[in-house]
Design a protein around this motif. Structure first.
Motif, PDB file in Angstrom:
ATOM      1  N   SER A 113       0.831  -1.212   0.000  1.00 59.62           N
ATOM      2  CA  SER A 113       0.000   0.000   0.000  1.00 59.62           C
ATOM      3  C   SER A 113       0.863   1.257   0.000  1.00 59.62           C
ATOM      4  O   SER A 113       0.651   2.168  -0.810  1.00 59.62           O
ATOM      5  N   PHE A 114       1.839   1.310   0.889  1.00 56.31           N
ATOM      6  CA  PHE A 114       2.680   2.507   0.970  1.00 56.31           C
ATOM      7  C   PHE A 114       3.671   2.595  -0.185  1.00 56.31           C
ATOM      8  O   PHE A 114       3.993   3.705  -0.625  1.00 56.31           O
ATOM      9  N   PRO A 125      -0.733  13.994  -9.830  1.00 54.97           N
ATOM     10  CA  PRO A 125      -1.390  15.136  -9.185  1.00 54.97           C
ATOM     11  C   PRO A 125      -1.932  14.756  -7.792  1.00 54.97           C
ATOM     12  O   PRO A 125      -2.322  13.612  -7.555  1.00 54.97           O
ATOM     13  N   LYS A 126      -1.920  15.721  -6.910  1.00 54.70           N
ATOM     14  CA  LYS A 126      -2.318  15.485  -5.509  1.00 54.70           C
ATOM     15  C   LYS A 126      -3.729  14.917  -5.400  1.00 54.70           C
ATOM     16  O   LYS A 126      -4.021  14.186  -4.463  1.00 54.70           O
ATOM     17  N   ALA A 132      -4.752   8.166  -2.340  1.00 56.26           N
ATOM     18  CA  ALA A 132      -3.984   6.913  -2.298  1.00 56.26           C
ATOM     19  C   ALA A 132      -3.306   6.747  -0.941  1.00 56.26           C
ATOM     20  O   ALA A 132      -3.331   5.661  -0.355  1.00 56.26           O
ATOM     21  N   ILE A 133      -2.730   7.822  -0.416  1.00 57.09           N
ATOM     22  CA  ILE A 133      -2.071   7.751   0.903  1.00 57.09           C
ATOM     23  C   ILE A 133      -3.116   7.488   1.984  1.00 57.09           C
ATOM     24  O   ILE A 133      -2.887   6.687   2.903  1.00 57.09           O
ATOM     25  N   VAL A 138      -5.543   3.624   5.857  1.00 55.21           N
ATOM     26  CA  VAL A 138      -6.719   2.891   6.339  1.00 55.21           C
ATOM     27  C   VAL A 138      -6.538   1.384   6.153  1.00 55.21           C
ATOM     28  O   VAL A 138      -6.889   0.601   7.046  1.00 55.21           O
ATOM     29  N   ILE A 139      -5.974   0.962   5.020  1.00 58.37           N
ATOM     30  CA  ILE A 139      -5.713  -0.460   4.819  1.00 58.37           C
ATOM     31  C   ILE A 139      -4.744  -0.965   5.899  1.00 58.37           C
ATOM     32  O   ILE A 139      -4.954  -2.027   6.493  1.00 58.37           O
ATOM     33  N   SER A 140      -3.705  -0.203   6.157  1.00 54.00           N
ATOM     34  CA  SER A 140      -2.724  -0.604   7.167  1.00 54.00           C
ATOM     35  C   SER A 140      -3.367  -0.707   8.543  1.00 54.00           C
ATOM     36  O   SER A 140      -3.153  -1.692   9.266  1.00 54.00           O
ATOM     37  N   PHE A 141      -4.165   0.284   8.918  1.00 54.89           N
ATOM     38  CA  PHE A 141      -4.853   0.233  10.214  1.00 54.89           C
ATOM     39  C   PHE A 141      -5.836  -0.945  10.268  1.00 54.89           C
ATOM     40  O   PHE A 141      -5.983  -1.591  11.313  1.00 54.89           O
ATOM     41  N   SER A 142      -6.473  -1.237   9.149  1.00 59.46           N
ATOM     42  CA  SER A 142      -7.457  -2.324   9.131  1.00 59.46           C
ATOM     43  C   SER A 142      -6.838  -3.657   9.525  1.00 59.46           C
ATOM     44  O   SER A 142      -7.506  -4.514  10.097  1.00 59.46           O
ATOM     45  N   ARG A 143      -5.555  -3.841   9.240  1.00 61.49           N
ATOM     46  CA  ARG A 143      -4.883  -5.088   9.599  1.00 61.49           C
ATOM     47  C   ARG A 143      -4.795  -5.258  11.114  1.00 61.49           C
ATOM     48  O   ARG A 143      -4.842  -6.364  11.630  1.00 61.49           O
ATOM     49  N   LEU A 144      -4.693  -4.141  11.831  1.00 66.21           N
ATOM     50  CA  LEU A 144      -4.715  -4.175  13.297  1.00 66.21           C
ATOM     51  C   LEU A 144      -6.141  -4.393  13.780  1.00 66.21           C
ATOM     52  O   LEU A 144      -6.385  -5.196  14.676  1.00 66.21           O
ATOM     53  N   TYR A 145      -7.061  -3.681  13.172  1.00 63.01           N
ATOM     54  CA  TYR A 145      -8.468  -3.745  13.576  1.00 63.01           C
ATOM     55  C   TYR A 145      -9.017  -5.163  13.463  1.00 63.01           C
ATOM     56  O   TYR A 145      -9.727  -5.623  14.351  1.00 63.01           O
TER      57      TYR A 145
END
Length: 181
Positions: A113-114, A125-126, A132-133, A138-145
């Motif tokens: 993801s990162f 473009p931003k 994307a960031i 959120v995907i990374s946090f979801s792994r903890l959740y």
């Protein structure tokens, strides 16, 4: 020191389970975590970026980052470290998704993801990079959740993904220059 980190990891996961899990967030985060399964959302975004002539170079960088995270995180480090999943070790921790079949460290979801999101943030473009960031976070946090990764797995996945994104950019730039010469 390792005992302290292990206790910190466990404490964070149990705190998330006891204080953040709820009937509203759970289906949302279960869905979001599946977006990262096998890097699916990032592979799709990479293919889209590769198809557009104006962004093909960025797409190549994204593809290299995906390959880099697969090789370094999922094939090399997961098998070298061989860390068991937290729900197998932490008493009282329940997982909310299908049991992953590989080892825990590092988080492949966070890494890929990162790796891709950072390239998108720096090279597109931003209006594409910022979402994307946010999705990568959120995907990374979801792994903890959902209880399938330790916080240190996710943190290392994030760091490795960022480093791999820079390496992929540098390699692609060199290859692109050689091809143009």
């Amino acid at each position: 020191m390792l005992q302290f980190l292990s206790e910190l990891d466990s404490g964070i996961l149990l705190w998330i389970q006891d204080n953040l899990r709820n009937p509203v967030l759970t289906p949302i985060l279960k869905f979001i975590t599946t977006l990262g399964n096998g890097g699916a959302i990032w592979i799709l975004l990479t293919l889209i970026v590769l198809m557009l002539p104006k962004t093909r170079k960025v797409g190549c960088m994204m593809a290299m980052a995906l390959i880099g995270t697969l090789l370094i995180n999922n094939i090399l480090l997961k098998n070298l470290v061989a860390r068991t999943r937290p729900y197998e070790v932490i008493e009282g921790l329940t997982y909310l998704v299908r049991q992953p079949s590989d080892y825990s460290f590092p988080s492949g979801h966070a890494g890929c993801s990162f790796a891709v999101a950072c390239i998108m943030l720096r090279r597109l473009p931003k209006r594409y990079g910022i979402p994307a960031i946010i999705l990568a976070i959120v995907i990374s946090f979801s792994r903890l959740y959902v209880g399938v990764h330790y916080p240190s797995d996710v943190l290392f996945g994030v760091i490795s993904g960022i480093l791999i994104s820079y390496a992929a950019e540098a390699i692609a730039e060199r290859l692109w220059k050689k091809e143009r010469s």
